[in-house]
Write a protein that holds these residues in place. Structure first.
Motif, mmCIF file in Angstrom:
data_model
loop_
_atom_site.group_PDB
_atom_site.id
_atom_site.type_symbol
_atom_site.label_atom_id
_atom_site.label_comp_id
_atom_site.label_asym_id
_atom_site.label_seq_id
_atom_site.Cartn_x
_atom_site.Cartn_y
_atom_site.Cartn_z
ATOM 1 N N PRO A 79 -16.606 -11.173 10.281
ATOM 2 C CA PRO A 79 -15.186 -11.490 10.048
ATOM 3 C C PRO A 79 -14.458 -10.276 9.490
ATOM 4 C CG PRO A 79 -16.618 -13.188 9.119
ATOM 5 C CD PRO A 79 -17.501 -12.040 9.507
ATOM 6 N N LEU A 80 -13.259 -10.065 9.963
ATOM 7 C CA LEU A 80 -12.448 -8.967 9.443
ATOM 8 C C LEU A 80 -11.775 -9.398 8.143
ATOM 9 C CD1 LEU A 80 -10.701 -7.602 12.666
ATOM 10 C CD2 LEU A 80 -12.412 -6.420 11.285
ATOM 11 N N ASN A 81 -11.929 -8.584 7.110
ATOM 12 C CA ASN A 81 -11.167 -8.791 5.890
ATOM 13 C C ASN A 81 -9.708 -8.437 6.134
ATOM 14 O OD1 ASN A 81 -13.641 -9.248 4.390
ATOM 15 N ND2 ASN A 81 -13.932 -7.021 4.455
ATOM 16 N N VAL A 82 -8.857 -8.863 5.222
ATOM 17 C CA VAL A 82 -7.435 -8.523 5.287
ATOM 18 C C VAL A 82 -6.999 -7.931 3.958
ATOM 19 C CG1 VAL A 82 -5.076 -9.362 5.605
ATOM 20 C CG2 VAL A 82 -6.939 -10.382 6.932
ATOM 21 N N LEU A 83 -6.414 -6.746 4.020
ATOM 22 C CA LEU A 83 -5.703 -6.169 2.885
ATOM 23 C C LEU A 83 -4.237 -6.089 3.290
ATOM 24 C CD1 LEU A 83 -5.402 -4.772 0.154
ATOM 25 C CD2 LEU A 83 -6.077 -2.621 1.243
ATOM 26 N N PHE A 84 -3.426 -6.915 2.674
ATOM 27 C CA PHE A 84 -2.015 -7.049 3.025
ATOM 28 C C PHE A 84 -1.200 -6.476 1.875
ATOM 29 C CE2 PHE A 84 1.632 -10.248 3.817
ATOM 30 C CZ PHE A 84 2.258 -9.398 4.700
ATOM 31 N N ILE A 85 -0.485 -5.386 2.118
ATOM 32 C CA ILE A 85 0.254 -4.681 1.076
ATOM 33 C C ILE A 85 1.744 -4.806 1.360
ATOM 34 C CG2 ILE A 85 0.624 -2.484 -0.092
ATOM 35 C CD1 ILE A 85 -2.162 -1.637 0.932
ATOM 36 N N VAL A 86 2.475 -5.337 0.391
ATOM 37 C CA VAL A 86 3.925 -5.504 0.524
ATOM 38 C C VAL A 86 4.596 -4.681 -0.568
ATOM 39 C CG1 VAL A 86 5.842 -7.126 0.632
ATOM 40 C CG2 VAL A 86 3.567 -7.852 1.393
ATOM 41 N N VAL A 87 5.426 -3.737 -0.156
ATOM 42 C CA VAL A 87 6.101 -2.835 -1.097
ATOM 43 C C VAL A 87 7.566 -3.252 -1.180
ATOM 44 C CG1 VAL A 87 6.516 -0.437 -1.731
ATOM 45 C CG2 VAL A 87 4.501 -1.024 -0.366
ATOM 46 N N ASP A 88 7.997 -3.594 -2.365
ATOM 47 C CA ASP A 88 9.300 -4.218 -2.569
ATOM 48 C C ASP A 88 10.451 -3.233 -2.374
ATOM 49 O OD1 ASP A 88 11.012 -6.281 -3.224
ATOM 50 O OD2 ASP A 88 10.130 -6.674 -5.175
ATOM 51 N N ASP A 89 11.403 -3.601 -1.510
ATOM 52 C CA ASP A 89 12.619 -2.811 -1.261
ATOM 53 C C ASP A 89 12.337 -1.437 -0.645
ATOM 54 O OD1 ASP A 89 13.982 -4.924 -2.372
ATOM 55 O OD2 ASP A 89 15.068 -3.751 -3.860
ATOM 56 N N LEU A 90 11.207 -1.289 -0.005
ATOM 57 C CA LEU A 90 10.871 0.002 0.603
ATOM 58 C C LEU A 90 11.503 0.129 1.981
ATOM 59 C CD1 LEU A 90 9.109 2.624 0.409
ATOM 60 C CD2 LEU A 90 7.391 1.363 1.735
ATOM 61 N N ARG A 91 12.339 1.135 2.139
ATOM 62 C CA ARG A 91 12.857 1.453 3.466
ATOM 63 C C ARG A 91 12.013 2.587 4.042
ATOM 64 N NH1 ARG A 91 18.746 4.265 3.319
ATOM 65 N NH2 ARG A 91 18.141 6.438 3.174
ATOM 66 N N PRO A 92 12.222 2.977 5.293
ATOM 67 C CA PRO A 92 11.415 4.073 5.856
ATOM 68 C C PRO A 92 11.778 5.437 5.247
ATOM 69 C CG PRO A 92 12.252 2.649 7.596
ATOM 70 C CD PRO A 92 12.999 2.296 6.347
ATOM 71 N N GLU A 93 11.710 5.507 3.934
ATOM 72 C CA GLU A 93 12.024 6.725 3.177
ATOM 73 C C GLU A 93 10.710 7.403 2.817
ATOM 74 O OE1 GLU A 93 15.306 8.937 1.161
ATOM 75 O OE2 GLU A 93 15.180 7.476 2.773
ATOM 76 N N LEU A 94 9.992 7.855 3.852
ATOM 77 C CA LEU A 94 8.656 8.409 3.721
ATOM 78 C C LEU A 94 8.528 9.627 4.615
ATOM 79 C CD1 LEU A 94 6.779 5.001 4.164
ATOM 80 C CD2 LEU A 94 7.164 6.171 1.975
ATOM 81 N N ALA A 95 7.634 10.537 4.262
ATOM 82 C CA ALA A 95 7.441 11.725 5.095
ATOM 83 C C ALA A 95 7.000 11.346 6.502
ATOM 84 C CB ALA A 95 6.421 12.657 4.437
ATOM 85 N N CYS A 96 6.140 10.318 6.628
ATOM 86 C CA CYS A 96 5.658 9.940 7.959
ATOM 87 C C CYS A 96 6.767 9.371 8.825
ATOM 88 C CB CYS A 96 4.491 8.953 7.856
ATOM 89 S SG CYS A 96 4.826 7.467 6.887
ATOM 90 N N TYR A 97 7.886 8.958 8.234
ATOM 91 C CA TYR A 97 9.056 8.512 8.991
ATOM 92 C C TYR A 97 10.094 9.626 9.132
ATOM 93 C CZ TYR A 97 7.710 3.594 9.350
ATOM 94 O OH TYR A 97 7.084 2.416 9.681
ATOM 95 N N GLY A 98 9.703 10.833 8.802
ATOM 96 C CA GLY A 98 10.585 11.969 9.026
ATOM 97 C C GLY A 98 11.431 12.379 7.841
ATOM 98 N N VAL A 99 11.251 11.752 6.690
ATOM 99 C CA VAL A 99 12.012 12.127 5.493
ATOM 100 C C VAL A 99 11.131 13.076 4.683
ATOM 101 C CG1 VAL A 99 13.333 11.298 3.516
ATOM 102 C CG2 VAL A 99 13.113 9.870 5.555
ATOM 103 N N SER A 100 11.198 14.342 5.030
ATOM 104 C CA SER A 100 10.210 15.314 4.545
ATOM 105 C C SER A 100 10.292 15.578 3.059
ATOM 106 C CB SER A 100 10.372 16.636 5.312
ATOM 107 O OG SER A 100 11.669 17.174 5.124
ATOM 108 N N GLU A 101 11.432 15.291 2.427
ATOM 109 C CA GLU A 101 11.527 15.582 0.997
ATOM 110 C C GLU A 101 10.792 14.558 0.129
ATOM 111 O OE1 GLU A 101 15.605 13.657 2.051
ATOM 112 O OE2 GLU A 101 14.099 14.925 3.009
ATOM 113 N N VAL A 102 10.371 13.459 0.717
ATOM 114 C CA VAL A 102 9.672 12.427 -0.051
ATOM 115 C C VAL A 102 8.173 12.732 -0.086
ATOM 116 C CG1 VAL A 102 9.072 9.977 -0.158
ATOM 117 C CG2 VAL A 102 11.399 10.679 0.424
ATOM 118 N N VAL A 103 7.607 12.672 -1.278
ATOM 119 C CA VAL A 103 6.184 12.943 -1.470
ATOM 120 C C VAL A 103 5.434 11.618 -1.282
ATOM 121 C CG1 VAL A 103 4.428 13.855 -3.025
ATOM 122 C CG2 VAL A 103 6.760 14.789 -3.076
ATOM 123 N N SER A 104 4.801 11.446 -0.142
ATOM 124 C CA SER A 104 4.158 10.168 0.192
ATOM 125 C C SER A 104 2.837 10.398 0.932
ATOM 126 C CB SER A 104 5.104 9.321 1.041
ATOM 127 O OG SER A 104 5.527 10.027 2.215
#
Length: 490
Positions: A51-76
């Motif tokens: 059976p596959l375990n599930v790790l479900f992570i919900v980050v409150d009020d997070l918009r795509p303000e991350l380096a992987c979404y192209g916002v390079s100034e964010v340290v993520s």
């Protein structure tokens, strides 16, 4: 359990942020993200019969303000590493841009109009007393379920009293660090940005370490659960409170963002006049100075980096316990957020910035891991996706669909449309997003205003084409498509 060759993540950073000097002297944070991507892109996976375990992570009020979404100034770096290893979803949408309705929707597999939860004041079980929630279904099927932090927004305790975050039917174990955070985490250097007019609108570069904050304690509890329960099937849900307001994080995360480095949005001077209901009340922030706007955004980004560091702690534990090969990891923000765009500094809009949120998925054995996708995805799809991979039957009719085809082939377009809604008193805004267009109606049939935005030329949604006679036929088609998403309300 033995992990297949190649599934190990590269070494992860310590729980404290990378030294500022080391980050800045690379010339660009994104260069670091690229080096991580190269080291994780060729991850090998294989399906197991366990059976596959599930790790479900919900980050409150997070918009795509991350380096992987192209916002390079964010340290993520830890968000970025999961994105490189799994599937980064560029077009994932919440069904309601507010905490309780959004969470009630994806945890029930029902749209907000179906769940009846359209505010932060209605406990989940008040409207859905007999509905089997997503974690509840896993619990009924022999999984150990643990809810850590904010997964549900407003639930009821065992005596049916409203209480934040709890749902006894869903969890074998529940914990929230807000009840245990020490006083030192509430001291430090900060400022109230509205002189008390908006009590939540404040920031604090706090004294103490990560465990001086609720999210640090929540992460420590999640690590304890992983350590003690990894030998049996588990559904572990970790809710990180930050970057939700008030913007409080240990001071070291503020140090990652020099005060003069924050970039503010630039908006066109000829943008269309807003439909009356599009933004709740931009006057709340009309007195913000440039300094206050920079402080707000800097504090939000510091909180994102604080959340990122907690992910690093969790990922290191998954790595050490050999859990990557039999654990699905789904990470989302519960909805989007504005950081000054359209004069707004909050959520509660069905603009792209309010409805769109991050989603990153790691599914062992899925063929599309290591690739991003542009497929249209709704958060209501999470319930059917997770039970599909777990081999569970839906307990009631679900409004979404499994994302397995996209997770195997990221080039697939996904859905024809993603739907979101928001209430303004008795007026409801209902919005449909296609690959190119966003169309929104205010009122049952758009009699209080319509919005049409072309994302090919206007990703910021500044030019409303809804009243353009040349777009009349397109509006007619999108109106019909919108009606399909809200059949009981038309």
């Amino acid at each position: 359990m033995k992990r297949p060759s190649g599934t190990r993540l590269p070494s992860l950073p310590e729980t404290t942020p990378w030294p500022i000097k080391a980050i800045r002297t690379t010339g660009s944070i994104i260069a670091l993200a690229f080096s991580v991507t190269l080291s994780t892109h060729a991850v090998e996976t294989e399906k197991t019969d366990e059976p596959l375990n599930v790790l479900f992570i919900v980050v409150d009020d997070l918009r795509p303000e991350l380096a992987c979404y192209g916002v390079s100034e964010v340290v993520s770096p830890n968000f970025d590493r999961l994105a490189a290893m799994g599937m980064l979803c560029h077009r994932a949408y919440a069904q309601y841009p507010v905490c309780n309705p959004s969470r009630s929707s994806f945890l029930s597999g029902l749209r907000p109009d179906e769940s009846g939860v359209v505010s932060n004041k209605v406990p989940f079980r008040t409207k859905l007393p007999d509905t089997v929630s997503l974690p509840q279904l896993f619990r009924q099927n022999g999984y150990y379920t643990a809810g850590i932090g904010k997964i549900f927004h407003l639930g009821q305790d065992e005596e049916a009293r409203p209480v934040l975050f709890e749902d006894p039917l869903s969890w074998d174990h529940f914990y929230d660090g807000m009840r245990n955070a020490p006083k030192i985490g509430k001291t430090g250097v900060g400022r109230d940005l509205t002189n008390g007019r908006l009590p939540w609108c404040k920031w604090l570069a706090a004294e103490g370490d990560d465990n001086g904050q609720a999210d640090g304690l929540n992460t420590s509890e999640a690590l304890r659960i992983l350590e003690e329960r990894h030998g049996q099937p588990f559904f572990l849900a970790l809710g990180l409170h930050k970057p939700h307001d008030p913007f409080i994080a240990p001071a070291k995360y503020f140090d990652l963002y020099p005060e003069d480095s924050t970039k503010l949005p630039e908006e066109p001077s000829d943008k269309s006049r807003q439909v009356q209901y599009a933004i709740p009340n931009a006057k709340d922030f009309s007195s913000f100075t440039a300094k206050e706007r920079r402080e707000f955004k800097r504090a939000y980004q510091a909180c994102v980096s604080f959340a990122d560091a907690q992910l690093g702690r969790v990922f290191e534990s998954l790595d050490r316990l050999d859990l990557w090969s039999n654990t699905m990891v789904i990470l989302i923000g519960d909805h989007g957020y504005h950081l000054g765009e359209h004069g707004w500094w909050n959520k509660v809009t069905v603009h792209e910035l309010g409805a769109r949120a991050p989603m990153i998925a790691w599914v062992p054995g899925a063929k599309g891991m290591g690739e991003p996708t542009e497929a249209l995805i709704e958060f209501v799809d999470l319930y059917p996706t997770l039970i599909d991979y777990a081999g569970l039957e839906p307990p009631h009719k679900l409004s979404g669909q499994s994302l397995r085809p996209v997770l195997d082939d990221p080039s697939k377009p996904g859905k024809a449309a993603a739907y979101s809604q928001v209430n303004r008193g008795s007026t409801v805004g209902r919005s449909v997003r296609t690959a190119r267009w966003r169309y929104t109606e205010w009122g049952p049939h758009g009699e209080k205003g319509i919005e049409l935005y072309d994302h090919q030329d206007d990703s910021g949604e500044y030019y409303n084409l809804g009243g353009n006679p040349e777009r009349a036929e397109l509006v007619k088609r999108l109106k019909a498509l919108l009606a399909k998403g809200f059949p009981e309300k038309r």
